[in-house]
Write a protein that holds these residues in place. Structure first.
Motif, mmCIF file in Angstrom:
data_model
loop_
_atom_site.group_PDB
_atom_site.id
_atom_site.type_symbol
_atom_site.label_atom_id
_atom_site.label_comp_id
_atom_site.label_asym_id
_atom_site.label_seq_id
_atom_site.Cartn_x
_atom_site.Cartn_y
_atom_site.Cartn_z
ATOM 1 N N ALA A 184 13.859 3.283 7.272
ATOM 2 C CA ALA A 184 13.577 4.709 7.094
ATOM 3 C C ALA A 184 14.252 5.516 8.202
ATOM 4 C CB ALA A 184 12.077 4.968 7.107
ATOM 5 N N SER A 185 14.640 6.739 7.884
ATOM 6 C CA SER A 185 15.228 7.653 8.848
ATOM 7 C C SER A 185 14.294 8.847 8.991
ATOM 8 C CB SER A 185 16.608 8.118 8.370
ATOM 9 O OG SER A 185 17.143 9.100 9.229
ATOM 10 N N ILE A 186 13.720 9.019 10.197
ATOM 11 C CA ILE A 186 12.726 10.057 10.448
ATOM 12 C C ILE A 186 13.241 10.940 11.580
ATOM 13 C CG2 ILE A 186 10.340 10.514 11.132
ATOM 14 C CD1 ILE A 186 9.657 7.703 9.999
ATOM 15 N N GLY A 187 13.476 12.213 11.287
ATOM 16 C CA GLY A 187 14.074 13.112 12.261
ATOM 17 C C GLY A 187 13.132 13.582 13.343
ATOM 18 N N GLY A 188 11.817 13.538 13.068
ATOM 19 C CA GLY A 188 10.825 13.985 14.043
ATOM 20 C C GLY A 188 9.932 12.845 14.485
ATOM 21 N N GLN A 189 8.625 13.078 14.496
ATOM 22 C CA GLN A 189 7.664 12.073 14.941
ATOM 23 C C GLN A 189 7.268 11.149 13.797
ATOM 24 O OE1 GLN A 189 4.207 13.737 16.945
ATOM 25 N NE2 GLN A 189 5.247 15.708 17.099
ATOM 26 N N LEU A 190 6.814 9.946 14.188
ATOM 27 C CA LEU A 190 6.050 9.091 13.288
ATOM 28 C C LEU A 190 4.665 8.999 13.910
ATOM 29 C CD1 LEU A 190 5.612 7.141 10.937
ATOM 30 C CD2 LEU A 190 6.556 5.313 12.366
ATOM 31 N N GLY A 191 3.716 9.746 13.350
ATOM 32 C CA GLY A 191 2.382 9.835 13.933
ATOM 33 C C GLY A 191 1.394 8.977 13.178
ATOM 34 N N ALA A 227 0.839 -1.201 0.000
ATOM 35 C CA ALA A 227 0.000 0.000 0.000
ATOM 36 C C ALA A 227 0.871 1.247 0.000
ATOM 37 C CB ALA A 227 -0.933 -0.015 1.204
ATOM 38 N N LEU A 228 1.853 1.275 0.921
ATOM 39 C CA LEU A 228 2.794 2.390 1.024
ATOM 40 C C LEU A 228 4.168 1.792 1.281
ATOM 41 C CD1 LEU A 228 3.545 5.393 1.260
ATOM 42 C CD2 LEU A 228 2.910 5.283 3.685
ATOM 43 N N ASN A 229 5.068 1.964 0.328
ATOM 44 C CA ASN A 229 6.414 1.414 0.455
ATOM 45 C C ASN A 229 7.393 2.564 0.670
ATOM 46 O OD1 ASN A 229 8.737 -0.064 0.408
ATOM 47 N ND2 ASN A 229 8.408 -0.980 -1.610
ATOM 48 N N ALA A 230 7.866 2.697 1.917
ATOM 49 C CA ALA A 230 8.763 3.798 2.268
ATOM 50 C C ALA A 230 10.085 3.265 2.814
ATOM 51 C CB ALA A 230 8.093 4.713 3.281
ATOM 52 N N GLN A 231 10.537 2.151 2.279
ATOM 53 C CA GLN A 231 11.816 1.601 2.715
ATOM 54 C C GLN A 231 12.942 2.594 2.410
ATOM 55 O OE1 GLN A 231 12.714 -2.610 1.847
ATOM 56 N NE2 GLN A 231 10.712 -2.695 0.842
ATOM 57 N N GLY A 232 13.785 2.832 3.403
ATOM 58 C CA GLY A 232 14.930 3.711 3.188
ATOM 59 C C GLY A 232 14.593 5.173 3.004
ATOM 60 N N LEU A 233 13.351 5.554 3.260
ATOM 61 C CA LEU A 233 12.947 6.963 3.164
ATOM 62 C C LEU A 233 13.733 7.795 4.171
ATOM 63 C CD1 LEU A 233 10.882 9.210 2.265
ATOM 64 C CD2 LEU A 233 9.450 8.422 4.156
ATOM 65 N N GLN A 234 14.149 8.987 3.772
ATOM 66 C CA GLN A 234 14.830 9.909 4.673
ATOM 67 C C GLN A 234 14.007 11.198 4.783
ATOM 68 O OE1 GLN A 234 19.024 10.476 3.932
ATOM 69 N NE2 GLN A 234 19.226 8.447 3.017
ATOM 70 N N VAL A 235 13.552 11.474 5.994
ATOM 71 C CA VAL A 235 12.733 12.659 6.252
ATOM 72 C C VAL A 235 13.376 13.435 7.393
ATOM 73 C CG1 VAL A 235 10.448 13.538 6.849
ATOM 74 C CG2 VAL A 235 10.662 11.436 5.521
ATOM 75 N N THR A 236 13.708 14.680 7.147
ATOM 76 C CA THR A 236 14.370 15.494 8.165
ATOM 77 C C THR A 236 13.444 15.780 9.341
ATOM 78 O OG1 THR A 236 15.760 16.530 6.494
ATOM 79 C CG2 THR A 236 15.552 17.692 8.584
#
Length: 216
Positions: free
Chosen positions: A202-209, A174-183
């Motif tokens: 994935a690398s997420i600098g803030g929240q995962l809500g 449905a949503l493939n975000a492997q290796g996504l980088q979000v500041t």
């Protein structure tokens, strides 16, 4: 059909002329203004009316700065985009905002550079942003996607906002975000996903809500 890279290509590609919607869009892009088609609502399914229809190859030309598009970019509301919109390996000029638009085929943007990408309230088939680089935000609020949304290896320098989205892929993820980088943060609040949501590596600098999300 060959890519449209200059105005003369449009005349060759469309011997019968532009649709009324396309004429309005070109004028709005040149003026740096939002183009609102009819009442600006999401177009219904089925063959589009000429006052809604925007051909994907012309839209690509405008997103990439054709027809002396304003450096502010493109702001389009209420269009029915026909054909596959392929922006791969290109750079969008200014913001790319396609709000309440319906796409009859995929939107593909492999390794594309965006300043900002906003597809809020739009109805999509597949969305492929594999390896895309976005200086600002990616906004997919309340989109409906009937095929996989691919963000593998994409880089987003602000937020990814998918609040209220419906990911309805019948095959793949449905949503493939492997290796996504979000500041900054990633918001999946109130989404409905009929398939896997994958954020491995994935690398997420803030929240995962994910408040209120449904993962089926």
């Amino acid at each position: 059909m060959p890519l449209i890279t200059r105005w003369s290509d449009i005349e060759t590609a469309y011997p019968d002329g532009l649709t009324p919607a396309e004429e309005l869009l070109i004028a709005a892009c040149q003026a740096g203004e939002e183009c609102v088609l009819e009442d600006g609502t999401l177009p219904p399914e089925g063959p589009p009316s000429p006052t809604r229809a925007i051909r994907a190859d012309l839209l690509r030309y405008l997103i990439l700065g054709g027809c002396e598009t304003s450096s502010r970019g493109i702001q389009l509301r209420g269009a029915f985009v026909t054909g596959e919109l392929d922006l791969s390996f290109a750079r969008a000029i200014g913001i790319t905002q396609l709000f309440k638009c319906r796409f009859d085929l995929d939107l593909t943007a492999l390794q594309t550079h965006f300043e900002l990408l906003d597809l809020s309230h739009s109805a999509l088939h597949g969305l492929n942003l594999n390896g895309a680089k976005v200086t600002g935000f990616v906004v997919l609020r309340h989109i409906t996607a009937s095929a996989e949304v691919d963000l593998v290896g994409a880089s987003i320098n602000q937020q990814l906002d998918c609040d209220g989205a419906m990911f309805n892929a019948t095959k793949g993820k449905a949503l493939n975000a492997q290796g996504l980088q979000v500041t900054n943060s990633v918001y999946l609040r109130q989404i409905a996903a009929s398939g896997t949501v994958d954020v491995n590596a994935a690398s997420i600098g803030g929240q995962l809500g994910c408040t209120g999300a449904e993962f089926n």
